[in-house]
Design an enzyme around this catalytic site. Structure first.
Site, mmCIF file in Angstrom:
data_model
loop_
_atom_site.group_PDB
_atom_site.id
_atom_site.type_symbol
_atom_site.label_atom_id
_atom_site.label_comp_id
_atom_site.label_asym_id
_atom_site.label_seq_id
_atom_site.Cartn_x
_atom_site.Cartn_y
_atom_site.Cartn_z
ATOM 1 C CG HIS A 19 -1.787 -1.212 1.304
ATOM 2 N ND1 HIS A 19 -3.032 -1.264 0.703
ATOM 3 C CD2 HIS A 19 -1.589 -2.438 1.865
ATOM 4 C CE1 HIS A 19 -3.567 -2.457 0.906
ATOM 5 N NE2 HIS A 19 -2.712 -3.189 1.611
ATOM 6 C CG HIS A 197 -6.406 -6.883 1.746
ATOM 7 N ND1 HIS A 197 -6.184 -6.395 0.488
ATOM 8 C CD2 HIS A 197 -5.407 -6.365 2.537
ATOM 9 C CE1 HIS A 197 -5.101 -5.624 0.500
ATOM 10 N NE2 HIS A 197 -4.619 -5.590 1.727
ATOM 11 C CD GLU A 200 -4.604 -8.370 7.529
ATOM 12 O OE1 GLU A 200 -3.614 -7.802 8.018
ATOM 13 O OE2 GLU A 200 -5.445 -7.783 6.820
ATOM 14 C CG ASP A 278 0.177 -5.133 4.436
ATOM 15 O OD1 ASP A 278 -0.472 -4.481 3.615
ATOM 16 O OD2 ASP A 278 -0.359 -5.719 5.401
#
Length: 338
Positions: A19, A197, A200, A278
């Site tokens: 990101h 996503h 997680e 990430d």
């Protein structure tokens, strides 16, 4: 530096789960705050770093969105992107597929064009200066509505040719992939790739939804898939790539100790796992940090590292020529190390 660490450093790599807003370093945050007249709730860089002690995903996201407030201009987004590419160039990263969160900016009154054009210019400059090829993925914030996602997709229309696909991030719990079924279907119609996503913090059921309802091309995270043997077998059979982020999982308490991270179990099961950072500024490690610390914690072999790196290239959306070039470079590095 150990032999394995040197080996990791030497290999060309891809990063598929990054990101760009999560690469905002405290020093850069302060610099942009001063440049744009933004008042931060921190006295200095040390105080920001002290705030990077999260107990869960939501606590991280609260700080993440606060940090975003300093990003105001096209130049800010260019600087952010270029700084990330310069940093991962030092890790011998050769290809990146990065997420950006336009809703986190447009809801603050920042023009969509300033956000995406700044990032794209940064990616172009990074390719010219560092030889890093790239793709951009537009992420929808799952704590917002599907209607908001549709509006963002419409805003992106002038840039569809520069966007690889759409993603789904932010708070997972309580926001299942099925919430975004229609906007993902529309994105597919537009020729965009689909990422989400899933698994997680959310349960294996969210991974099933991402596969069956959203029809995604790649899973981001996917850790909790291992709780379901049938799902694991399906991921293997379908050769579904997982963009795994070990230091993120540790920092967000998805795992309590890196020694307990499921990456090795994924590899042994035949899952196409990849290693990624990430939000590296917030989670204490860029690409090589994730490889090195996880290899040490899980006692990964050179063959494991090669598999992970190769998966990164195979799971990327590279042109056949670019993929062949990078895999050839990887093979030469492996041969040179033997």
């Amino acid at each position: 530096m150990s032999n394995l660490n040197s080996f990791i450093q030497s290999l060309p790599k891809a990063e598929l789960h990054l990101h760009i807003e999560g690469s905002l370093e405290p020093e850069q945050m302060f610099e942009m705050a001063q440049r744009n007249g933004v008042t931060l709730p921190y006295a200095d860089v040390a105080e920001i770093r002290a705030a990077y002690d999260f107990n869960n995903l939501q606590e991280f996201l609260d700080l993440y969105y606060a940090g975003m407030s300093v990003l105001q201009t096209k130049q800010d987004f260019f600087d952010l992107t270029y700084a990330y590419l310069k940093r991962v160039h030092a890790d011998n990263c050769r290809h990146v597929e990065i997420f950006f969160d336009p809703q986190g900016h447009t809801e603050r009154g920042i023009a969509f064009a300033d956000v995406i054009e700044g990032i794209l210019d940064g990616l172009d400059q990074g390719e010219a200066d560092f030889g890093i090829s790239s793709h951009l993925i537009l992420s929808f914030l799952r704590h917002l509505s599907e209607e908001d996602a549709f509006a963002t997709l419409a805003e992106a229309e002038p840039y569809y040719d520069r966007i690889l696909g759409v993603g789904l991030d932010s708070s997972e719990m309580g926001h299942p992939p099925s919430k975004f079924a229609r906007v993902f279907a529309k994105s597919r119609e537009l020729g965009l790739k689909l990422f989400a996503h899933a698994g997680e913090e959310g349960p294996p059921e969210y991974v099933y939804e991402a596969l069956d309802i959203l029809d995604i091309d790649r899973i981001d995270h996917g850790n909790r898939s291992l709780e379901d043997d049938v799902l694991v077998q399906r991921l293997v059979e379908e050769e579904m790539y997982l963009t795994v982020c070990p230091l993120s999982n540790l920092k967000l308490c998805v795992v309590d100790d890196l020694k307990n991270h499921p990456l090795k179990v994924m590899l042994d099961a035949g899952i196409k796992a990849t290693v990624n950072s990430d939000d590296p500024s917030y989670f204490g490690g860029y690409l090589n940090d994730n490889y090195i610390r996880t290899a040490d914690a899980l006692n990964l072999s050179k063959d494991d590292i090669v598999t992970l790196v190769r998966n990164g290239f195979e799971g990327a959306y590279l042109s056949p020529e670019r993929k062949e070039l990078l895999l050839s470079e990887l093979s030469k590095n492996i041969s040179a190390s033997n």
